[in-house]
Design a protein around this motif. Structure first.
Motif, short mmCIF file in Angstrom:
data_model
loop_
_atom_site.label_atom_id
_atom_site.label_comp_id
_atom_site.label_asym_id
_atom_site.label_seq_id
_atom_site.Cartn_x
_atom_site.Cartn_y
_atom_site.Cartn_z
N GLY A 88 -29.09 57.38 -53.34
CA GLY A 88 -29.64 58.22 -52.28
C GLY A 88 -30.88 57.62 -51.67
N LEU A 89 -31.71 57.01 -52.51
CA LEU A 89 -32.91 56.34 -52.02
C LEU A 89 -32.53 55.14 -51.14
CD1 LEU A 89 -36.03 56.33 -52.19
CD2 LEU A 89 -35.81 54.79 -54.16
N GLN A 90 -31.47 54.43 -51.54
CA GLN A 90 -31.00 53.30 -50.74
C GLN A 90 -30.51 53.78 -49.37
OE1 GLN A 90 -30.77 49.72 -51.71
NE2 GLN A 90 -30.78 49.89 -49.47
N ALA A 91 -29.79 54.89 -49.36
CA ALA A 91 -29.32 55.44 -48.08
C ALA A 91 -30.49 55.83 -47.19
CB ALA A 91 -28.42 56.65 -48.34
N LYS A 92 -31.53 56.37 -47.81
CA LYS A 92 -32.73 56.73 -47.05
C LYS A 92 -33.37 55.48 -46.46
CE LYS A 92 -37.17 59.09 -47.52
NZ LYS A 92 -36.96 59.96 -46.35
N ALA A 93 -33.42 54.41 -47.26
CA ALA A 93 -33.99 53.16 -46.78
C ALA A 93 -33.19 52.60 -45.61
CB ALA A 93 -34.05 52.14 -47.92
N ASP A 94 -31.86 52.69 -45.72
CA ASP A 94 -31.00 52.17 -44.66
C ASP A 94 -31.22 52.89 -43.34
OD1 ASP A 94 -29.93 50.44 -46.50
OD2 ASP A 94 -28.16 51.68 -46.92
N ASN A 95 -31.56 54.18 -43.40
CA ASN A 95 -31.74 54.99 -42.19
C ASN A 95 -33.19 55.10 -41.74
OD1 ASN A 95 -28.95 55.64 -42.01
ND2 ASN A 95 -29.21 57.20 -43.60
N GLU A 96 -34.11 54.49 -42.49
CA GLU A 96 -35.52 54.58 -42.17
C GLU A 96 -35.84 53.77 -40.91
OE1 GLU A 96 -39.05 55.64 -41.74
OE2 GLU A 96 -38.11 56.44 -43.55
N GLU A 97 -36.54 54.40 -39.95
CA GLU A 97 -36.87 53.73 -38.70
C GLU A 97 -38.15 52.90 -38.80
OE1 GLU A 97 -36.95 56.64 -35.63
OE2 GLU A 97 -34.81 57.12 -35.80
N ASP A 98 -39.10 53.37 -39.59
CA ASP A 98 -40.35 52.64 -39.74
C ASP A 98 -40.11 51.40 -40.61
OD1 ASP A 98 -43.49 52.77 -39.51
OD2 ASP A 98 -43.05 52.34 -41.63
N GLU A 99 -40.39 50.21 -40.08
CA GLU A 99 -40.06 48.98 -40.76
C GLU A 99 -40.80 48.80 -42.07
OE1 GLU A 99 -37.74 46.67 -40.35
OE2 GLU A 99 -36.93 47.97 -38.79
N MET A 100 -42.09 49.18 -42.09
CA MET A 100 -42.88 49.02 -43.31
C MET A 100 -42.35 49.94 -44.41
SD MET A 100 -47.01 49.27 -43.87
CE MET A 100 -47.24 47.84 -42.78
N THR A 101 -42.09 51.21 -44.04
CA THR A 101 -41.54 52.15 -45.02
C THR A 101 -40.18 51.69 -45.49
OG1 THR A 101 -42.73 53.96 -43.94
CG2 THR A 101 -40.92 54.57 -45.40
N LYS A 102 -39.36 51.19 -44.57
CA LYS A 102 -38.02 50.70 -44.91
C LYS A 102 -38.10 49.58 -45.93
CE LYS A 102 -33.89 48.78 -42.65
NZ LYS A 102 -33.00 49.95 -42.76
N GLN A 103 -39.04 48.64 -45.70
CA GLN A 103 -39.19 47.52 -46.62
C GLN A 103 -39.64 47.98 -48.01
OE1 GLN A 103 -41.84 44.47 -45.22
NE2 GLN A 103 -41.79 43.32 -47.13
N MET A 104 -40.59 48.94 -48.04
CA MET A 104 -41.07 49.45 -49.32
C MET A 104 -39.95 50.15 -50.10
SD MET A 104 -44.78 50.96 -48.18
CE MET A 104 -45.03 51.76 -49.76
N LEU A 105 -39.14 50.95 -49.39
CA LEU A 105 -38.05 51.65 -50.05
C LEU A 105 -37.00 50.68 -50.58
CD1 LEU A 105 -37.52 54.70 -47.65
CD2 LEU A 105 -38.47 54.75 -49.96
N GLU A 106 -36.70 49.64 -49.79
CA GLU A 106 -35.72 48.65 -50.24
C GLU A 106 -36.21 47.90 -51.46
OE1 GLU A 106 -35.08 46.39 -46.71
OE2 GLU A 106 -33.42 47.67 -46.02
#
Length: 398
Positions: free
Chosen positions: A294-312
């Motif tokens: 679920g966290l990975q799916a959230k990362a995939d849909n995250e628009e903010d690049e910095m947040t996306k990178q942190m989640l990944e």
């Protein structure tokens, strides 16, 4: 007791003095944790206040068990305190071993890991304390309903004064518990509005319910009976409103995933090893994998690049840690020895620390009284400490 000030939290201990002592210690640990290594550079004895506060946190946290209502809550409290005591002991060993020097990178990593654990466990304990407060509201409502039935079924003045005293105690208890609960609920939320309105109606109507009951069983006039029925109905309806809304008042902030439940499932995995239950271990491991997906799916849909990178990055770390944890669990179930058990404990702690780090507060929920909730501050301090530590160790290793 609900605490307001620098932080908002539900802290339940035996006395107000213990509450203030714990809140003071927790606040100081939160405030000093991120700057600990800077302070150690300036003063090699600066760890002493931090260690003293952690000792206080572990000591006072242990006293919650005796006042917690539920047996499950008592057991979780014992596990939380055991984790705190383990970290307290390890921190004491490392700090005292420094003998005036600055910690090397490996020692810094241990310090960060154990302080993080203390912060994360304290956050879990505030969850337990809040659940206990909600349980007390439900318990109070149950006694309130019993008091209503007792009054409604009174058909004579036999022991009526004792019944009225019993009902008075029940409703006074409900009022006190609800007033305490409302202190930590956002005044703008629907739950606050509904419970506050119900509380005021209970406060207004219960004296009339008592007086009309006594008047009815003394005179047995139809009008008195109608009045009694009216006020008892008002009380029942408003207790029902409280019960319908109380579960919506939890302060738990919105996280990237279900932080509290993950930690409970990790504890269940350890129990599965003790009980030699591969199926229970697999069930809880699956929950953890699902949360990471679920966290990975959230990362995939995250628009903010910095947040996306942190989640990944967090997902990748947790996937590897979870694989290590599952392997350690299988080994511990198959081979009961100190080494395999120690490896399991280390793997569990690694996952818990990473979970604490990535439990980033995105926004307060509508029912949170303040964005400066103690629980949020504890988790944020754990994450910030690790983030600062990563850069510091990288510099030293380079």
């Amino acid at each position: 007791m609900s605490v307001s000030g620098s932080f908002t939290a539900v802290i339940s201990l035996r006395t107000p003095e213990e509450v203030q002592e714990l809140v003071g210690a927790v606040t100081r640990v939160v405030e000093s944790s991120v700057t600990l290594f800077d302070m150690l550079k300036q003063n090699n004895q600066s760890f002493k206040p931090l260690l003293s506060d952690i000792i206080t946190m572990a000591r006072l946290s242990a006293t919650f068990e005796e006042i917690c209502l539920s047996e499950d809550g008592k057991e979780r409290t014992r596990q939380i305190v055991a984790q705190m005591n383990s970290s307290k002991t390890e921190l004491g060993r490392v700090f005292l071993g420094l003998q005036g020097r600055y910690p090397i990178p490996d020692e810094q990593r241990v310090i960060v890991k154990e302080v993080q654990n203390v912060l994360a466990q304290m956050a879990l304990l505030t969850d337990e304390m809040e659940e206990d407060q909600i349980d007390r509201v439900k318990e109070g409502c149950k006694y309130g309903v019993q008091a209503i039935v007792l009054l409604k079924n009174s058909d004579s003045d036999y022991r009526i004064d004792q019944k009225i005293n019993q009902a008075t105690n029940a409703f006074d208890q409900i009022i006190a518990i609800l007033e305490n609960r409302l202190n930590v609920i956002n005044i703008q939320s629907d739950a606050h509005a509904n419970i506050n309105a119900a509380l005021e109606n209970i406060r207004i109507n219960y004296p009339y319910a008592l007086s009309t009951t006594k008047q009815y069983v003394t005179n047995f006039q139809p009008n008195d009976h109608q009045q009694q029925e009216y006020y008892l109905t008002q009380l029942a309806q408003n207790i029902n409103i409280v019960m319908q809304n109380i579960d919506d008042t939890r302060q738990h902030p919105k996280h990237s995933f279900n932080y509290g439940e993950i930690n409970k499932r990790l504890d269940e995995m350890q129990k599965a090893v003790i009980n030699k239950s591969p199926s229970l271990a697999a069930q809880n491991a699956k929950y953890l994998v699902d949360e990471i997906n679920g966290l990975q799916a959230k990362a995939d849909n995250e628009e903010d690049e910095m947040t996306k990178q942190m989640l990944e990055e967090s997902c990748n770390k947790l996937k590897q840690m979870t694989a290590n944890l599952i392997a350690a669990t299988k080994t511990a179930i198959a081979n009961e020895n100190d080494v395999s058990n120690a490896n399991l404990v280390d793997a569990l702690k690694d996952v818990k620390q990473e979970v604490a780090q990535v439990a980033v507060i995105e926004a307060p929920e509508p029912n949170v009284a303040s964005s400066a909730s103690l629980r949020s501050a504890l988790l944020k301090a754990a994450a910030d400490m690790a983030n600062n530590m990563d850069s510091m160790v990288n510099e030293l290793d380079f």
